[in-house]
Design a protein around this motif. Structure first.
Motif, PDB file in Angstrom:
ATOM      1  N   HIS A  58     -45.099  59.765 -21.600  1.00  0.00           N
ATOM      2  CA  HIS A  58     -44.182  59.029 -20.731  1.00  0.00           C
ATOM      3  C   HIS A  58     -42.792  59.632 -20.860  1.00  0.00           C
ATOM      4  CE1 HIS A  58     -47.222  55.905 -20.067  1.00  0.00           C
ATOM      5  NE2 HIS A  58     -47.519  56.052 -21.346  1.00  0.00           N
ATOM      6  N   THR A  83     -43.107  57.123 -15.971  1.00  0.00           N
ATOM      7  CA  THR A  83     -41.959  56.962 -16.859  1.00  0.00           C
ATOM      8  C   THR A  83     -41.719  55.489 -17.181  1.00  0.00           C
ATOM      9  OG1 THR A  83     -39.618  57.385 -17.146  1.00  0.00           O
ATOM     10  CG2 THR A  83     -40.337  56.807 -14.932  1.00  0.00           C
ATOM     11  N   HIS A  84     -41.109  55.240 -18.330  1.00  0.00           N
ATOM     12  CA  HIS A  84     -40.750  53.877 -18.705  1.00  0.00           C
ATOM     13  C   HIS A  84     -39.309  53.567 -18.353  1.00  0.00           C
ATOM     14  CE1 HIS A  84     -44.224  53.902 -21.820  1.00  0.00           C
ATOM     15  NE2 HIS A  84     -44.630  53.522 -20.640  1.00  0.00           N
ATOM     16  N   GLY A 103     -48.266  60.255 -17.868  1.00  0.00           N
ATOM     17  CA  GLY A 103     -48.114  58.838 -17.585  1.00  0.00           C
ATOM     18  C   GLY A 103     -46.833  58.590 -16.825  1.00  0.00           C
ATOM     19  N   TYR A 117     -52.266  57.978 -11.297  1.00  0.00           N
ATOM     20  CA  TYR A 117     -52.483  58.433 -12.680  1.00  0.00           C
ATOM     21  C   TYR A 117     -53.934  58.233 -13.091  1.00  0.00           C
ATOM     22  CZ  TYR A 117     -47.462  58.754 -12.956  1.00  0.00           C
ATOM     23  OH  TYR A 117     -46.157  59.102 -12.720  1.00  0.00           O
ATOM     24  N   CYS A 126     -45.220  58.025 -27.909  1.00  0.00           N
ATOM     25  CA  CYS A 126     -45.382  57.544 -26.532  1.00  0.00           C
ATOM     26  C   CYS A 126     -44.717  58.522 -25.561  1.00  0.00           C
ATOM     27  CB  CYS A 126     -44.746  56.170 -26.356  1.00  0.00           C
ATOM     28  SG  CYS A 126     -45.338  54.936 -27.515  1.00  0.00           S
ATOM     29  N   ASN A 127     -43.604  59.141 -26.048  1.00  0.00           N
ATOM     30  CA  ASN A 127     -42.845  60.027 -25.164  1.00  0.00           C
ATOM     31  C   ASN A 127     -43.586  61.320 -24.848  1.00  0.00           C
ATOM     32  OD1 ASN A 127     -42.644  60.714 -27.774  1.00  0.00           O
ATOM     33  ND2 ASN A 127     -40.422  61.111 -27.782  1.00  0.00           N
ATOM     34  N   ASP A 157     -41.166  60.209 -13.559  1.00  0.00           N
ATOM     35  CA  ASP A 157     -42.583  60.132 -13.227  1.00  0.00           C
ATOM     36  C   ASP A 157     -43.166  61.532 -13.111  1.00  0.00           C
ATOM     37  OD1 ASP A 157     -43.038  57.443 -13.237  1.00  0.00           O
ATOM     38  OD2 ASP A 157     -42.381  57.164 -11.165  1.00  0.00           O
TER      39      ASP A 157
END
Lengths: 335, 553
Positions: A249, A259-260, A257, A298, A245-246, A253
């Motif tokens: 993300h 940022t979480h 994608g 996005y 996922c990283n 930002d």
């Protein structure tokens, strides 16, 4: 035939309040039932055919009476409505901050419970007395309903949607846990026990990794021994890396994608201009159906993880993303 | 009385002897004969549903679920619900008593669309037989509520077939509803203004409005379940992109008002019977009439109270809760008015009157226990428990069956020309009342204790209450069997009834018993209010001259 129960256990703060309302309603019911039955039987006897009672002056209608006996049920109804609604709104509002968060997954035909520290249980829930408990519930298949009569709580467990409910258990003991929404063949066996423990005893139980249990169900569906006892967040972190996922993300930002970090609870502006709050449901939806709510700025390029992750795995991811706090400004470095 | 009474030995021309071939029955367009067809079929389906109920109660004698497998048990309670609701409770009073009486009570020769009426019976039978066929071919295990995604994606039983059956039965009741509305609007006898209509007609009018507006919704909703099941289109199953709560909104939008489809006609019967055996006008006629309409209207706005635990918003919960309390008001008004009708009346304890008194008891308990479920905090605990099971049996099963039996006994002399034996009829009424309360009252306690509904196994500490309930069911079974025997017996052996054995008012009593094929020799002209019982002593003399005394002899 073992014993005869006539009153349910009362083991949560909500239960005592519900019982008060319940007995008030019971009093109302008994009063009006006896009133009507009494009048019907009395009239039937007094005005039976052939009785000498006078029939003179019987009315065909009476506006004052009609208004009166419309207002009585209306008033009683409104009193109960206000009482019940206030009680419900107080008890079912947002949980206190110190609430113990537990995740519940219902599936045909078993309750699967996950504590934040990683302990998992099947058909058994151990919680300490006196501390609020918040449940986040979801179903893997059909609709179930999480029902603990002693707490007077019940919440439907839906596929595809997180529901929450909270309560504060008051009395240590062992209480029935039922599935209340019909869910198929073994519906009546989708049951378990809630163990409310003294806080000290609960700490011991936690420390032993859930082994120091007062007693497991004979069906053998106890804790999933041997399965990773990593905490929810740790399991989620592992999964997050595994799924890479990283890669999109990052810590800030502006990558492919958003940022979480610091995402949970934040207001997010979408491409269509609407704004949503990033709660558990939103994060879950974005993992499984990323194109449903694309963040403003996005491209809709994220692949769907629907079918690749079961509810348990999804929960772990959600828990990890929830845990990611916004990095401190000074610590920000270029990757 | 304008019509001559049949002398012993003289067979008068009537709807029953107008033709005795099977064909003359199966192709009839006479509303009275269609009512008899419905009477026979509804009774058969009631027997099926009742046997299934006894199986359920037998199984629940012990907590271990040792009589049948869980799979079988689930199919048994589902079919019990489907058969009783769609094939008995909803059609019973409108299709049997309504069909027979609506034209007679308004002085018409038949319903507005006689062939549509016959079609409604065929559609009903087709739906009923398809559902029965589904039951024989493995059954269905979703519960009568068919909640998806269980029903659409998980159940391996005969869901689609059962839904087709329920869909057809729905259309049968739409046909009947349309027929009643048009008939009541267009075919009233001269002088029969709206406020001279019997309350039975008002109740059937309100019921028909609900049927016509609500039934298409449930029919389409069930069809959507079948579509999702067969074609895997995502409508309700979240795995296919659907919403399971959407189903519940659509389903209860009909199925809550359906409770009023069952109970309003029963209320109509109660008004007729209580007026006759109190020899008085129904107290507050206008209020009773308008309360039927109010129930029909407000009843459409309360469906969300079936969904307090689904996680719908607190505000939606509040609105549905408030509206649910409001719908209790017109029901309460009716109860008070019926009680006031007895005040200073001249009360006769005939079997129909006993059913009415039983109805009042069950309806009051059933109605008041509804408050527990309308109020948010208590509903959270009681939802989906035996408390709900007890509540809806009291209100819609107790209410409808007591109303139906009251009406069936009251108009039996009109339908058949014969009196039933009074003593055993009263005994049956008492047994049914006792059996009903013994069956369902313990279930209120069980529900408060937390016993979930649709459970095959249950904790041991609840066995005593289940045993009481099962004993009640056995008693209830005996009570239901009695009328079948003595009513059939009366067809041949009952005393001749005469046109008006009770000395009742109303146009249906002004023609022969059984009525002639076209109901009236000439169209009656109405000149008075309904329930003109003021001169009841005079009526009593008439009554004793026309058959009531023969019946007692």
């Amino acid at each position: 035939m073992k014993g005869v129960a006539l009153l349910p256990d009362t083991a949560s703060t909500f239960a005592q309040q519900v019982d008060l309302l319940f007995w008030f309603l019971t009093a109302v019911t008994v009063f009006f039932t006896l009133l009507i039955a009494g009048l019907v039987l009395y009239f039937a006897y007094r005005y039976r055919r052939g009785s000498p009672a006078s029939r003179a002056g019987a009315k065909e209608t009476d506006l004052r009476l009609e208004i009166g006996w419309s207002l009585i049920p209306l008033t009683v109804g409104l009193i109960v409505f206000v009482w019940a609604t206030k009680l419900y709104a107080d008890a079912y509002g947002p949980p206190p901050d110190n609430a113990l968060e537990i995740f519940v997954i219902g599936k045909q035909w078993m309750w699967h419970l996950q504590h934040p520290n990683g302990i998992r249980e099947n058909n058994e829930l151990h919680i300490p007395a006196g501390r609020p408990v918040k449940l986040t519930l979801i179903s893997q298949d059909v609709i179930h309903s999480f029902f603990v009569p002693a707490f007077r709580i019940k919440r439907d467990v839906l596929p595809g949607r997180y529901n929450t409910v909270w309560f504060t258990p008051t009395r240590p003991g062992k209480y029935h846990l039922f599935c209340a929404e019909y869910c198929g063949t073994q519906h009546s066996r989708m049951i378990g026990w809630v163990y409310v423990m003294e806080p000290a005893e609960y700490e011991k139980w936690l420390a032993s990794g859930g082994e120091a249990r007062p007693g497991a169900i004979a069906s053998g569906a106890g804790t999933m021994a041997g399965v990773s006892t990593a905490s929810l967040v740790q399991a989620g972190e592992q999964l997050y890396k595994q799924l890479r996922c990283n890669a999109c993300h990052g810590a800030t930002d502006g990558q492919r994608g958003p940022t979480h970090y610091g995402l949970f609870g934040k207001k997010v502006k979408l491409r269509d201009g609407t704004v949503v709050v990033a709660d558990e449901a939103y994060i879950r939806e974005s993992i499984l159906r990323p194109l449903a709510k694309v963040v403003d700025g996005y491209e809709p390029i994220m692949p769907s993880y629907e079918g690749l992750l079961n509810e348990e795995r999804t929960l772990q991811l959600v828990a990890y993303i929830k845990s990611l706090k916004k990095p401190v400004q000074t610590a920000e470095v270029k990757p | 009385m304008s019509v001559a009474v049949a002398k012993p030995g003289e067979v008068k021309h009537n709807y029953l002897n107008a033709g005795d071939t099977v064909r003359s029955w199966l192709l009839t367009t006479d509303h009275k004969r269609i009512a008899v067809l419905y009477l026979v079929s509804v009774t058969l389906f009631f027997a099926v549903g009742g046997l299934l109920a006894l199986l359920i109660r037998l199984e629940l004698l012990t907590p271990q679920g040792d009589l049948m497998t869980s799979e079988t048990y689930n199919r048994v309670f589902t079919m019990h619900g489907v058969v009783m609701i769609f094939l008995f409770l909803i059609p019973a009073i409108p299709a049997v008593l309504g069909n027979f009486l609506v034209p007679l009570m308004i002085g018409a020769r038949d319903l507005a669309f006689p062939r549509l009426n016959l079609a409604s019976w065929y559609v009903y039978m087709a739906g009923g037989l398809i559902a029965t066929w589904a039951m024989v071919n493995g059954g269905v295990d979703t519960g009568w509520t068919f909640y998806p995604p269980y029903s659409s994606s998980y159940s391996t039983s005969q869901v689609t077939l059962t839904i087709v059956g329920a869909f057809l039965v729905g259309f049968s009741s739409i046909f009947t509803g349309i027929n009643f509305i048009v008939t009541i609007h267009k075919m009233r006898a001269p002088g029969l203004t709206w406020f001279r209509l019997p309350l039975f007609i008002w109740a059937h009018y309100a019921t028909s409005v609900i049927i016509v507006l609500g039934t298409p919704v449930v029919a389409i909703t069930l069809l959507l379940v079948a579509v999702e099941r067969v074609f895997r289109l995502g409508i309700f199953d979240p795995a296919l992109g659907g919403d399971p709560i959407l189903f519940q909104h659509l389903f209860w939008f009909y199925s809550h008002p359906a409770v009023y489809i069952m109970i309003l006609p029963a209320m109509g019967v109660i008004s007729e019977v209580i007026a006759c055996f109190s020899r008085k006008r129904v107290f507050g006629y206008h209020f009773v009439a308008f309360s039927s309409v109010a129930i029909a209207v407000v009843g459409f706005l309360v469906w969300g109270h079936h969904m307090f635990t689904t996680g719908q918003s607190v505000y939606a919960g509040m609105v549905f809760s408030l509206l649910s309390f409001l719908v209790a008001v017109p029901s309460a008004v009716k109860v008070f008015n019926w009680t006031a009708t007895m005040y200073k009346g001249t009360i006769e304890f005939r079997a129909p009157m006993l059913y009415v008194m039983g109805f009042l008891g069950l309806f009051v308990i059933g109605g008041l226990t509804g408050l527990f479920l309308a109020s948010l905090a208590t509903d959270i605990h009681l939802q989906d428990t035996y408390f709900v099971v007890a509540h809806f049996h009291y209100i819609m099963v107790g209410g409808t069956i007591f109303g139906y039996l009251a009406g069936l006994h009251f108009w039996w002399p009109k339908m058949t020309g014969r009196m039933y034996p009074e003593g055993i009829a009263k005994l049956a009424a008492l047994i049914i009342f006792a059996g009903f309360n013994l069956t369902f009252f313990p279930q209120f306690v069980l529900g408060y204790l937390g016993m979930p509904r649709r459970y095959h196994w249950y904790p041991e500490e609840w066995q005593m209450l289940h045993v009481m309930s099962s004993a009640g069911a056995a008693l209830l079974g005996i009570g239901y069997i009695l009328p079948i025997f003595y009513l059939l017996w009366s067809l041949r052996n009952g005393a001749i009834a005469g046109p008006n054995p009770w000395g009742a008012t109303g146009l249906e009593w002004k023609t022969d018993s059984p009525p002639i094929t076209h109901n009236f020799e000439e169209t009656p002209i109405v000149t008075e209010e309904p329930y003109a019982y003021e001169n009841h002593h005079q009526h009593e003399e008439v009554a004793s001259g026309t058959g009531a005394s023969t019946a007692e002899a």
